[in-house]
Design a protein around this motif. Structure first.
Motif, short mmCIF file in Angstrom:
data_model
loop_
_atom_site.label_atom_id
_atom_site.label_comp_id
_atom_site.label_asym_id
_atom_site.label_seq_id
_atom_site.Cartn_x
_atom_site.Cartn_y
_atom_site.Cartn_z
N LEU A 266 2.75 -10.09 1.51
CA LEU A 266 2.22 -8.80 1.93
C LEU A 266 3.39 -7.95 2.41
O LEU A 266 4.15 -8.37 3.29
N ALA A 267 3.53 -6.78 1.83
CA ALA A 267 4.66 -5.91 2.20
C ALA A 267 4.11 -4.51 2.44
O ALA A 267 4.11 -3.66 1.55
N GLY A 268 3.59 -4.32 3.65
CA GLY A 268 2.98 -3.04 3.96
C GLY A 268 1.63 -2.89 3.28
O GLY A 268 1.21 -1.79 2.90
N SER B 183 0.82 -1.22 0.00
CA SER B 183 0.00 0.00 0.00
C SER B 183 0.85 1.27 0.00
O SER B 183 0.33 2.36 -0.23
N GLY B 184 2.14 1.13 0.31
CA GLY B 184 2.92 2.34 0.56
C GLY B 184 4.19 2.44 -0.24
O GLY B 184 4.22 2.15 -1.44
N SER B 185 5.25 2.81 0.47
CA SER B 185 6.49 3.17 -0.22
C SER B 185 7.20 1.97 -0.85
O SER B 185 7.89 2.11 -1.86
N GLY B 186 7.03 0.80 -0.29
CA GLY B 186 7.54 -0.40 -0.97
C GLY B 186 9.03 -0.65 -0.83
O GLY B 186 9.64 -1.24 -1.73
N THR B 187 9.62 -0.26 0.31
CA THR B 187 11.05 -0.57 0.45
C THR B 187 11.28 -2.08 0.57
O THR B 187 12.30 -2.58 0.11
N ASN B 188 10.33 -2.79 1.18
CA ASN B 188 10.46 -4.25 1.23
C ASN B 188 10.31 -4.87 -0.15
O ASN B 188 11.02 -5.81 -0.50
N LEU B 189 9.39 -4.32 -0.94
CA LEU B 189 9.27 -4.78 -2.33
C LEU B 189 10.61 -4.58 -3.05
O LEU B 189 11.08 -5.48 -3.75
N GLN B 190 11.23 -3.41 -2.84
CA GLN B 190 12.51 -3.13 -3.50
C GLN B 190 13.57 -4.16 -3.11
O GLN B 190 14.34 -4.63 -3.95
N LEU C 154 13.78 4.42 15.10
CA LEU C 154 13.51 3.00 15.37
C LEU C 154 13.06 2.29 14.09
O LEU C 154 13.52 1.17 13.79
N PHE C 155 12.20 2.96 13.33
CA PHE C 155 11.73 2.35 12.08
C PHE C 155 12.90 2.09 11.13
O PHE C 155 12.96 1.05 10.45
N LYS C 156 13.84 3.04 11.12
CA LYS C 156 14.99 2.91 10.23
C LYS C 156 15.79 1.65 10.58
O LYS C 156 16.17 0.87 9.72
N ILE D 168 2.18 -14.65 3.24
CA ILE D 168 3.18 -14.29 4.25
C ILE D 168 3.13 -12.78 4.48
O ILE D 168 2.94 -12.01 3.54
N ASN D 169 3.29 -12.40 5.73
CA ASN D 169 3.29 -10.98 6.07
C ASN D 169 4.54 -10.64 6.88
O ASN D 169 5.18 -11.54 7.46
N ILE D 170 4.85 -9.35 6.92
CA ILE D 170 5.98 -8.88 7.75
C ILE D 170 5.47 -7.79 8.67
O ILE D 170 4.64 -6.96 8.27
N HIS D 171 5.95 -7.82 9.91
CA HIS D 171 5.41 -6.89 10.91
C HIS D 171 6.57 -6.29 11.71
O HIS D 171 7.48 -7.02 12.13
N PRO D 172 6.52 -4.97 11.96
CA PRO D 172 7.64 -4.31 12.63
C PRO D 172 7.60 -4.37 14.15
O PRO D 172 7.64 -3.35 14.82
N SER D 173 7.52 -5.58 14.70
CA SER D 173 7.72 -5.81 16.13
C SER D 173 7.99 -7.29 16.33
O SER D 173 7.84 -8.08 15.39
N ILE E 277 14.65 -0.97 12.19
CA ILE E 277 13.82 -2.14 11.90
C ILE E 277 13.83 -2.46 10.39
O ILE E 277 13.96 -3.62 9.99
N HIS E 278 13.73 -1.42 9.58
CA HIS E 278 13.73 -1.61 8.13
C HIS E 278 14.99 -2.33 7.65
O HIS E 278 14.93 -3.18 6.75
N ILE E 279 16.12 -2.00 8.25
CA ILE E 279 17.38 -2.65 7.83
C ILE E 279 17.27 -4.16 8.00
O ILE E 279 17.65 -4.95 7.13
N GLU E 280 16.67 -4.59 9.11
CA GLU E 280 16.48 -6.03 9.36
C GLU E 280 15.41 -6.61 8.43
O GLU E 280 15.55 -7.73 7.95
N GLU E 281 14.34 -5.85 8.22
CA GLU E 281 13.27 -6.33 7.32
C GLU E 281 13.83 -6.65 5.94
O GLU E 281 13.48 -7.68 5.35
N HIS E 282 14.68 -5.76 5.46
CA HIS E 282 15.18 -5.92 4.08
C HIS E 282 16.13 -7.10 3.94
O HIS E 282 16.44 -7.53 2.83
C1 GRF Z 1 7.05 -2.47 7.02
O1 GRF Z 1 7.62 -1.87 8.14
C2 GRF Z 1 6.33 -3.72 7.38
O2 GRF Z 1 6.82 -4.34 8.53
C3 GRF Z 1 4.91 -3.26 7.63
O3 GRF Z 1 4.72 -2.22 6.71
C4 GRF Z 1 5.95 -1.59 6.41
C5 GRF Z 1 6.07 -1.47 4.93
O4 GRF Z 1 7.18 -0.70 4.57
N1 GRF Z 1 3.98 -4.34 7.47
P1 GRF Z 1 7.60 -0.56 3.05
O5 GRF Z 1 6.40 -0.03 2.27
O6 GRF Z 1 8.03 -1.91 2.57
O7 GRF Z 1 8.72 0.43 3.06
#
Ligand code: GRF
Length: 202
Positions: free
Chosen positions: A86-88, A8-15, A166-168, A106-111, A170-175
């Motif tokens: 699911l990526a955001g 739905s958003g910026s898509g850094t996980n998609l990237q 904190l989000f920054k 599959i989903n990803i969650h920031p906690s 977390i994002h490093i680990e998500e990616h």
């Molecule tokens: C991520 O932090 C993910 O954990 C949550 O939504 C965010 C999506 O970020 N479900 P992005 O759009 O991938 O940058």
């Protein structure tokens, strides 16, 4: 394995998935389609730049949520998608959709679930005063952020953190974690036993 990414958003996980899997011919993963519920999601631009087909499916264009889910299902079928990432993606699916794709979403969650589920986990973590946070990747079930956990990574929470810092972290680990989990899945290495997800040796 053909996957769909819903964002739905910026898509850094998609990237991260594009860079580490879609563009790696040896990954066994092809992002067949990116679907968003928002026309302006920057994730759509990222997909187009990578030459990946995109679709926008908006809740307001359908009479009810079942019809919204059915449209997404139609697109997934058209692209012969085997795994839904699911990526955001900020919409919840109806139970029938979850049942149809059981163990394939599959989903990803920031906690570190089960702590701080829901849409405000990062501010909730800070407000609670937790010292450790992180990332959880999980199979979705009918609940909110309650499905079987596949993998987690932790990050420290510092006294002077704000949501952005904190989000920054977390994002490093998500990616790192999300592409890793999708790789495991594509390699057939995940086995679900009750609530436990086992990662088998390759
Ligand atoms: C991520 O932090 C993910 O954990 C949550 O939504 C965010 C999506 O970020 N479900 P992005 O759009 O991938 O940058």
């Amino acid at each position: 394995m053909k996957i769909a990414v819903l964002a739905s958003g910026s898509g850094t996980n998609l990237q991260a998935l594009i860079d580490q899997l879609h563009h790696d011919k040896n990954s066994g993963v092809e992002i067949a389609v990116v679907i968003s519920d928002r026309r302006k999601a920057y994730a759509l631009t990222r997909a187009k730049e990578a030459g990946i087909p995109t679709h926008v499916v908006r809740v307001r264009d359908f009479p009810d949520r079942d019809a919204f889910d059915a449209e997404i299902s139609k697109i997934l079928d058209r692209y012969e998608v085997e795994l839904i990432i699911l990526a955001g993606f900020m919409k919840l699916f109806q139970p029938a959709f979850v049942r149809k794709y059981r163990n394939r979403i599959i989903n990803i969650h920031p906690s570190l679930l089960p702590a701080f589920p829901g849409a405000h986990s990062v501010p909730d973590t800070l407000a609670y005063g937790a010292k450790i946070s992180g990332v959880t990747v999980f199979f979705i079930d009918e609940g909110i952020d309650t499905g079987p956990i596949i993998a987690q990574a932790s990050v420290p929470v510092f006294d002077d953190d704000d949501e952005e810092s904190l989000f920054k972290r977390i994002h490093i680990e998500e990616h790192k974690l999300y592409p890793q989990v999708v790789r495991w899945c594509a390699a057939g290495r995940l086995e679900i036993v009750g609530r436990k997800v086992l990662v088998k040796e390759s």
